[in-house]
Scaffold this motif. Structure first.
Motif, PDB file in Angstrom:
ATOM      1  N   LEU A   3       0.827  -1.201   0.000  1.00 56.90           N
ATOM      2  CA  LEU A   3       0.000   0.000   0.000  1.00 56.90           C
ATOM      3  C   LEU A   3       0.862   1.251   0.000  1.00 56.90           C
ATOM      4  CD1 LEU A   3      -2.641  -1.097   2.662  1.00 56.90           C
ATOM      5  CD2 LEU A   3      -2.850  -1.189   0.174  1.00 56.90           C
ATOM      6  N   PRO A   4       0.396   2.327  -0.607  1.00 57.80           N
ATOM      7  CA  PRO A   4       1.138   3.595  -0.541  1.00 57.80           C
ATOM      8  C   PRO A   4       1.145   4.138   0.869  1.00 57.80           C
ATOM      9  CG  PRO A   4      -0.986   3.898  -1.630  1.00 57.80           C
ATOM     10  CD  PRO A   4      -0.803   2.425  -1.453  1.00 57.80           C
ATOM     11  N   PRO A   5       2.113   4.979   1.212  1.00 53.76           N
ATOM     12  CA  PRO A   5       2.236   5.439   2.600  1.00 53.76           C
ATOM     13  C   PRO A   5       1.067   6.288   3.077  1.00 53.76           C
ATOM     14  CG  PRO A   5       3.763   6.614   1.170  1.00 53.76           C
ATOM     15  CD  PRO A   5       3.183   5.511   0.364  1.00 53.76           C
ATOM     16  N   ARG A   6       0.322   6.925   2.191  1.00 57.53           N
ATOM     17  CA  ARG A   6      -0.782   7.782   2.601  1.00 57.53           C
ATOM     18  C   ARG A   6      -2.137   7.097   2.430  1.00 57.53           C
ATOM     19  NH1 ARG A   6      -0.129  13.841   0.513  1.00 57.53           N
ATOM     20  NH2 ARG A   6      -1.727  14.035   2.121  1.00 57.53           N
ATOM     21  N   THR A   7      -2.137   5.781   2.552  1.00 58.44           N
ATOM     22  CA  THR A   7      -3.385   5.035   2.443  1.00 58.44           C
ATOM     23  C   THR A   7      -4.306   5.378   3.614  1.00 58.44           C
ATOM     24  OG1 THR A   7      -2.274   3.229   1.312  1.00 58.44           O
ATOM     25  CG2 THR A   7      -4.384   2.730   2.330  1.00 58.44           C
ATOM     26  N   ARG A   8      -5.574   5.578   3.319  1.00 61.34           N
ATOM     27  CA  ARG A   8      -6.563   5.881   4.354  1.00 61.34           C
ATOM     28  C   ARG A   8      -7.233   4.581   4.788  1.00 61.34           C
ATOM     29  NH1 ARG A   8      -9.460  11.612   2.599  1.00 61.34           N
ATOM     30  NH2 ARG A   8      -7.529  12.764   2.277  1.00 61.34           N
ATOM     31  N   GLY A   9      -6.643   3.942   5.779  1.00 58.28           N
ATOM     32  CA  GLY A   9      -7.187   2.687   6.258  1.00 58.28           C
ATOM     33  C   GLY A   9      -8.022   2.862   7.506  1.00 58.28           C
ATOM     34  N   VAL A  10      -7.382   3.273   8.594  1.00 56.46           N
ATOM     35  CA  VAL A  10      -8.063   3.471   9.868  1.00 56.46           C
ATOM     36  C   VAL A  10      -7.387   4.648  10.561  1.00 56.46           C
ATOM     37  CG1 VAL A  10      -6.604   1.938  11.249  1.00 56.46           C
ATOM     38  CG2 VAL A  10      -9.003   2.244  11.882  1.00 56.46           C
ATOM     39  N   ILE A  11      -8.062   5.244  11.529  1.00 54.34           N
ATOM     40  CA  ILE A  11      -7.562   6.433  12.211  1.00 54.34           C
ATOM     41  C   ILE A  11      -7.031   6.028  13.579  1.00 54.34           C
ATOM     42  CG2 ILE A  11      -8.173   8.703  13.132  1.00 54.34           C
ATOM     43  CD1 ILE A  11     -10.325   8.859  10.979  1.00 54.34           C
ATOM     44  N   PRO A  33       2.723   4.603   9.829  1.00 56.36           N
ATOM     45  CA  PRO A  33       4.114   4.627   9.314  1.00 56.36           C
ATOM     46  C   PRO A  33       4.813   5.917   9.684  1.00 56.36           C
ATOM     47  CG  PRO A  33       2.543   5.037   7.542  1.00 56.36           C
ATOM     48  CD  PRO A  33       1.731   4.682   8.747  1.00 56.36           C
ATOM     49  N   ALA A  34       6.126   5.860   9.692  1.00 55.88           N
ATOM     50  CA  ALA A  34       6.927   7.047   9.995  1.00 55.88           C
ATOM     51  C   ALA A  34       6.798   8.053   8.858  1.00 55.88           C
ATOM     52  CB  ALA A  34       8.390   6.653  10.178  1.00 55.88           C
ATOM     53  N   PRO A  35       6.934   9.331   9.162  1.00 53.86           N
ATOM     54  CA  PRO A  35       6.837  10.340   8.096  1.00 53.86           C
ATOM     55  C   PRO A  35       7.972  10.197   7.113  1.00 53.86           C
ATOM     56  CG  PRO A  35       7.583  11.345  10.155  1.00 53.86           C
ATOM     57  CD  PRO A  35       7.174   9.939  10.489  1.00 53.86           C
ATOM     58  N   PRO A  36       7.753  10.559   5.873  1.00 55.03           N
ATOM     59  CA  PRO A  36       8.822  10.443   4.871  1.00 55.03           C
ATOM     60  C   PRO A  36       9.974  11.375   5.193  1.00 55.03           C
ATOM     61  CG  PRO A  36       6.961  11.677   3.974  1.00 55.03           C
ATOM     62  CD  PRO A  36       6.517  11.131   5.306  1.00 55.03           C
ATOM     63  N   ALA A  37      11.149  10.983   4.744  1.00 54.23           N
ATOM     64  CA  ALA A  37      12.344  11.793   4.978  1.00 54.23           C
ATOM     65  C   ALA A  37      12.263  13.088   4.179  1.00 54.23           C
ATOM     66  CB  ALA A  37      13.592  11.010   4.598  1.00 54.23           C
ATOM     67  N   LEU A  38      12.908  14.114   4.713  1.00 57.16           N
ATOM     68  CA  LEU A  38      12.914  15.402   4.047  1.00 57.16           C
ATOM     69  C   LEU A  38      13.816  15.368   2.815  1.00 57.16           C
ATOM     70  CD1 LEU A  38      13.172  17.795   7.122  1.00 57.16           C
ATOM     71  CD2 LEU A  38      11.122  17.140   5.861  1.00 57.16           C
ATOM     72  N   VAL A  39      13.506  16.201   1.867  1.00 56.78           N
ATOM     73  CA  VAL A  39      14.336  16.321   0.671  1.00 56.78           C
ATOM     74  C   VAL A  39      15.675  16.939   1.082  1.00 56.78           C
ATOM     75  CG1 VAL A  39      14.494  17.328  -1.635  1.00 56.78           C
ATOM     76  CG2 VAL A  39      12.287  16.588  -0.734  1.00 56.78           C
ATOM     77  N   PRO A  40      16.795  16.376   0.639  1.00 58.18           N
ATOM     78  CA  PRO A  40      18.092  16.911   1.102  1.00 58.18           C
ATOM     79  C   PRO A  40      18.285  18.397   0.816  1.00 58.18           C
ATOM     80  CG  PRO A  40      18.375  14.787   0.007  1.00 58.18           C
ATOM     81  CD  PRO A  40      16.950  15.189  -0.213  1.00 58.18           C
ATOM     82  N   ALA A  41      17.812  18.869  -0.313  1.00 56.38           N
ATOM     83  CA  ALA A  41      18.019  20.280  -0.670  1.00 56.38           C
ATOM     84  C   ALA A  41      16.887  21.185  -0.214  1.00 56.38           C
ATOM     85  CB  ALA A  41      18.194  20.412  -2.178  1.00 56.38           C
ATOM     86  N   ALA A  42      15.948  20.648   0.555  1.00 58.46           N
ATOM     87  CA  ALA A  42      14.800  21.451   0.980  1.00 58.46           C
ATOM     88  C   ALA A  42      15.201  22.422   2.089  1.00 58.46           C
ATOM     89  CB  ALA A  42      13.671  20.545   1.473  1.00 58.46           C
TER      90      ALA A  42
END
Length: 219
Positions: A44-52, A154-163
């Protein structure tokens, strides 16, 4: 009236069956792409809306999620407690204490409004979707069960290195560096020995100079 067009070619009996068998034979030779669920879990993609899931420590019982829910499927109960003053002479304060937080997933339409409006990040999406029940009343998850869903977020995605670094992180880091520098300066000042005052020196007595003979006096 115009006559309907006649088919250009004639089909012999059994041609449809032959075409169907040809499609079946072509499909049988291809590699299958069917995932054998539940033996094989879907990716499943990380932003799947399964349960709260509920992070109870961040909830301040502000009731925003319950008021903004279009289905009215969030139930919150609370009471007020008096907090003693932190320092002598201060005044007492009152705070809300959470008694019940429940979500009826038989009514929830998974719009995500409750998660978006929460000002203190107490609600999170979890990709878990295997919580079907045979009794519809069991789809009302109380706060203990909502807390268990937090372990599947799931853990939040890592930040973009150049952000660019968020302003909140930069302000917090500057404040921490300033506090650390101040503490280090205080520790260094406390470690230095106190300077000793030099003893006052007494002036040496001066000898009186002999009188100098004036010009013209006898010697």
């Amino acid at each position: 009236m115009t006559a309907s067009p006649q088919p250009s070619g004639r089909s012999f009996p059994g041609s449809g069956l032959a075409k169907g068998l040809a499609v079946t034979l072509r499909t049988m030779t291809k590699k299958t792409v069917t995932a054998q669920y539940p033996e094989t879990q879907p990716d499943l993609p990380p932003r799947t809306r399964g349960v709260i899931g509920l992070f109870e420590e961040n909830c301040t019982v502000c009731m925003l999620c319950a008021r903004e829910c279009p289905d009215w499927c969030i139930y919150i109960d609370s009471h007020k407690e008096t907090v003693p003053p932190a320092a002598p002479g201060g005044r007492e304060r009152s705070r809300n204490v959470l008694d019940r937080f429940a979500i009826d997933f038989s009514l929830c339409m998974y719009c995500g409004i409750c998660i978006e409006v929460c000002p203190f990040d107490a609600l999170f999406w979890s990709p878990e979707f295997e919580y079907a029940e045979t009794d519809i009343r069991d789809l009302t998850h109380e706060r203990d069960k909502l807390r268990d869903w937090m372990w599947t977020v799931p853990a939040p995605p890592a930040l973009v290195p150049a952000a660019e670094e968020p302003k909140e992180y930069a302000a917090a880091r500057k404040s921490a560096d300033r506090t650390a520098a101040q503490q280090a300066a205080e520790a260094a000042t406390a470690a230095q020995p106190e300077p000793t005052q030099p003893e006052p020196t007494r002036p040496e007595p001066t000898q009186p100079k002999p009188d100098r003979p004036e010009d013209g006096d006898a010697r």
